[in-house]
Design an enzyme around this catalytic site. Structure first.
Site, PDB file in Angstrom:
ATOM      1  CG  ASN A 442      56.486 -16.395  91.678  1.00  0.00           C
ATOM      2  OD1 ASN A 442      56.824 -15.572  92.501  1.00  0.00           O
ATOM      3  ND2 ASN A 442      55.395 -16.237  90.926  1.00  0.00           N
ATOM      4  CD  GLU A 443      52.751 -14.864  93.411  1.00  0.00           C
ATOM      5  OE1 GLU A 443      51.926 -14.963  92.478  1.00  0.00           O
ATOM      6  OE2 GLU A 443      53.090 -13.783  93.918  1.00  0.00           O
TER       7      GLU A 443
END
Length: 852
Positions: A442-443
């Site tokens: 995630n990210e």
């Protein structure tokens, strides 16, 4: 004494749960420091609460008072006995640990038998020799010493200054350990660095064990035949083992096969004619099969295992098109618009989430018309109960690997640990038909971009990646995709979220996107969400306060029940939330200072913002699959708080939950004026405003509908001009049908709403209402709103247009709708499960109610 034959006889598999009888204390505490543990799995914070050593950390400022727990090391102890059968010649005795949080030194009678450093892995320790060499030993002492993850992570960070420790949330040292990252605190949750035996512990005694069962299904192009390939791994030194395979459907055996165990494996292949396919909710049945594996010796069954699975074909469609490259999911040949939500752990003390609570959470998704849940990479690989419920309810799962918002190191020992973690969880999860994609992180690619870390997508030399200041590329583009390809080839892999073929994460033409320029970033008007989207919008959101009952659960002093109190700010972890909430309120609605009114306004703005996003992006689904899905950040909370959630910690649904259910309904209508940025134009209106009306459908066949559009004065409730009525409109299947467009005369026409309805056989199946923006400019004379209760139904009427009529979320009551816009002469009916004749009516409010 047992006979020689009995001693040589293979043993039936026996499992003994080591759930009760544990005690714990702080390491280096005195002997009197031992405290009882109700049961394991558990975490030290809950055990201290149970022993009244700390107060409930979710109340008031108790989080701060409990932080010391995460700076200490803890020791758990259990005395247990091994049955005599465990000392027989053919016995194998194993201690199985499904999850230890996180740095564990496990000792048996003072001898270290396991050192673990990964919360996400399971471990098995063979103690056969210890058991047999201590014949007559009545009792063993099992100790699990849990070192302080907080201090250890900081030490690892200090020991590796060559690595760039960069994060978006929490402190950078969190990346040094394979532990839930949100435990270091996130912008929606407390800092609570846990420790404990967080998944079951058991003792197993056997001569042979089924160590793994794998099911792969190949479906013919016409979906009329499925070929099942089942393979097992058998742990035993015995010869002559036989494996029997049986495929069950609805309790009946539909196929069986017997195979000899060779070199620790046994395999079977089945042809299933006319397979019952697994489909997501709203698209078909959630058909499930079971594969039973029976392991036997000399016609005696020794053990069995069961895997439940679904037969389905999943494709992540990424094909070049006029925009760039598509990104959407196709199941069994059917394109699915994946409207849904992102999921965080439902508690900061994850052992407190029961199977029933998981089920209750996920059951909310079905009436909410949500098709996908994204398990976010900073939490945990969820419990089996979570995925079982998704299988049964028809909820598609986007599963992140557990990396979030950081530049992770890739020391050799870390890479080995990550690979073992991936294999452990892939083997546990791969049989779930609900899981349709694994994403690497995630990210983390956004961290790379924002900090200028090295990433040359054209460089395909994997060894070079480890030499850069962004070494985790090696994890996301080599370790994890290879593991998925080997262990779960039927499930798509995506290097990260967001990610798109090595392009920048904000590229709207390819991959998935996290759109945070509403709320974060440039703080755009939410009215233009539609124009801000990409090919798949896997994060976006708007904060809102929880319901008043939730706020009262953590506010101990009634004097703090006002919008900007210290304790309410403390229970909102988002940086700059005061300014951002104030900005979106001031831009759109007239401010109020009382807490109930303020709650309603934040919830209204959240519902409006998310509606603009979902409504526009779903419309784009029909435009050559321009947008393949939208997942709101976030579905749930891990503690009682103000956040982006659409359902709060106590499962109380915010108005946005209902608004999204309407936008994601099988058939939904949309009507919208073209956005005019009033702040840039110094609040000048254009002479005319263009509007359009469309219908979206997820049905697989054409439907014929009637469509009505009214133009209703906000102030008087009167129709200002003739309705538009379209009869026998053919609505396209699984797409968008543009119906009518026009203009609003802002000079000569009074302020009015555009109220659209879709009818089939005179029954309303969809509504939408477009209001002049911003809402703060509108005048709201007194509205005569009536709620007539008839049994379990609330019949709602109004003499003027009503914005966001919200009903109380009372415990024990379940509404099928709320947060509705009401037009004159259009009665709406809300059903309420739990509402009996004579029960106290639910309270309600709407925009402008407090001004009446």
């Amino acid at each position: 004494m047992a006979s020689t034959d009995d001693q040589n006889k293979l043993l039936l598999f026996t499992s003994v749960d080591l759930t009760y009888g544990w005690s714990f204390k702080q390491v280096n505490d005195n002997e009197e420091g031992w405290l009882p543990v109700k049961k394991v799995p558990s975490m030290v914070q809950q055990d201290l609460i149970d022993n009244k050593k700390i107060n409930e950390p979710y109340i008031g400022f108790n989080e701060i008072k409990a932080e010391w727990v995460g700076t200490k090391s803890w020791l758990y102890r259990l005395k247990f006995s091994v049955p005599a059968v465990g000392r027989q010649q053919n016995s194998i005795v194993v201690l199985a640990f499904d999850g230890l949080d996180t740095l564990a030194d496990v000792r048996l009678d003072g001898t270290t038998i396991l050192n673990s450093d990964n919360m996400f892995r399971s471990y098995r320790v063979d103690i056969t020799d210890m058991v047999k060499h201590m014949y007559g030993h009545d009792e063993f002492i099992l100790e699990v010493e849990l070192d302080c993850a907080f201090l250890k992570a900081r030490q690892i960070e200090k020991d590796h200054p060559e690595h760039k420790w960069i994060t978006f949330n929490g402190e950078p040292s969190r990346m040094a350990l394979r532990k839930s990252q949100y435990h270091w605190g996130w912008d929606w949750g407390p800092r609570m660095i846990t420790a404990g035996i967080w998944r079951p512990v058991r003792m197993e005694i056997y001569s042979a064990r089924i160590a793994d069962v794998r099911v792969d299904a190949d479906i013919s192009p016409d979906y009329k035949t499925a070929t099942l390939r089942i393979s097992t791994k058998i742990e035993s030194e015995a010869n002559g083992l036989i494996a029997k395979f049986a495929v069950h459907r609805k309790g009946e055996t539909i196929a069986s096969f017997v195979a000899e165990v060779m070199n620790g494996t046994a395999m079977a292949t089945f042809e299933i004619p006319q397979p019952d396919l697994w489909m997501p909710a709203g698209y078909g049945a959630q058909n499930l099969y079971e594969i039973y594996v029976f392991l036997s010796h000399n016609n005696q069954e020794l053990c069995r295992d069961i895997r439940r699975f679904g037969i389905r074909e999943v494709e992540l469609v990424q094909e070049p098109d006029a925009i760039g490259k598509s990104f959407y999911f196709r199941l069994n040949g059917l394109d699915i618009f994946c409207g849904g939500s992102c999921w965080i752990p439902a508690d900061s003390i994850v052992t407190n989430i029961s199977s029933e609570r998981y089920r209750a959470w996920l059951e909310l998704m079905v009436p909410g018309n949500q098709k996908m849940i994204r398990v976010w990479g900073g939490g945990i690989y969820e419990e089996d109960a979570f995925y079982d419920a998704c299988d049964e309810l028809g909820i598609l799962v986007w599963q992140d690997f557990m990396f979030a918002c950081g530049n992770y190191p890739c020391f050799p020992e870390m890479l080995k640990n990550v690979e073992a973690e991936a294999l452990c969880n892939l083997r546990r999860l791969r049989h779930h038909p609900s899981i349709v994609i694994f994403a690497g992180n995630n990210e983390d690619y956004q961290v790379q971009e924002s900090n200028g870390l090295t990433y040359d997508f054209s460089d395909k030399n994997e060894k070079n990646w480890l030499k850069t200041d962004f070494p985790a590329r090696y994890i996301y583009e080599k370790v994890l995709p290879e593991a998925v390809a080997d262990e779960a080839p039927s499930i798509a892999y995506h290097p990260g979220s967001p990610w798109g073929d090595g392009k920048v994460s904000y590229d709207a033409t390819v991959g998935d996107m996290h759109q945070w320029n509403v709320w974060h970033g440039t703080q755009e008007k939410y009215q233009i969400f539609e124009a801000l989207g990409g090919r798949f919008n896997s994060e976006f959101g708007m904060e809102a306060f929880p319901h008043l009952a939730t706020i009262k659960s953590f506010v101990t002093d009634p004097k703090d029940l006002y919008p900007q109190s210290h304790v309410l700010d403390f229970h909102n972890k988002a940086d700059g939330h005061e300014r951002r909430i104030a900005t979106y309120l001031m831009e759109n609605v007239r401010p109020v200072t009382d807490l109930p009114g303020y709650i309603h306004l934040t919830q209204l703005v959240q519902a409006e913002a998310l509606t603009f996003g979902y409504r526009g992006w779903r419309k784009q689904w029909g435009e050559n699959r321009h947008c393949g899905g939208a997942l709101v950040w976030q579905f749930n909370d891990c503690w009682p708080t103000t956040s982006w959630s659409i359902c709060d910690y106590y499962l109380r649904r915010k108005p946005s939950y209902y608004a999204l259910a309407r936008v994601l309904a099988p058939v939904a209508v949309g009507v919208k004026r073209k956005h005019h940025d009033w702040s840039v134009s110094h609040a000048r209106e254009p002479a005319t405003s263009e509007w359009e009306l469309w219908v979206v459908s997820s049905k697989q066949e054409e439907i014929t509908v009637d469509i009505e559009l009214r133009f209703i004065s906000v102030e008087t409730g009167q129709d200002i001009k003739a309705n538009i009525v379209k009869k026998d409109v053919i609505v396209k299947p699984n797409g968008t049908t543009n119906v009518v467009s026009g203009y609003v005369d802002n000079v000569n026409e009074e302020k009015h709403v555009l109220a659209a309805r879709v009818l089939v056989d005179d029954n309303v199946i969809a509504r939408d209402m477009d209001w002049p923006q911003p809402l703060k400019y509108l005048q709201f004379p007194k509205r005569n709103v009536k709620v007539d209760i008839r049994g379990n139904e609330m019949h709602i009427t109004a003499d003027r247009p009503v914005k966001c009529l919200v009903f109380e979320e009372r415990e024990g009551y379940h509404l099928n709708d709320s947060a509705i816009d009401v037009a004159p002469d259009d009665e709406q009916v809300v059903t309420v499960r739990g509402l009996e004749n004579g029960a106290e009516p639910l309270s309600w409010t709407f925009l402008g109610a407090l001004e009446q």
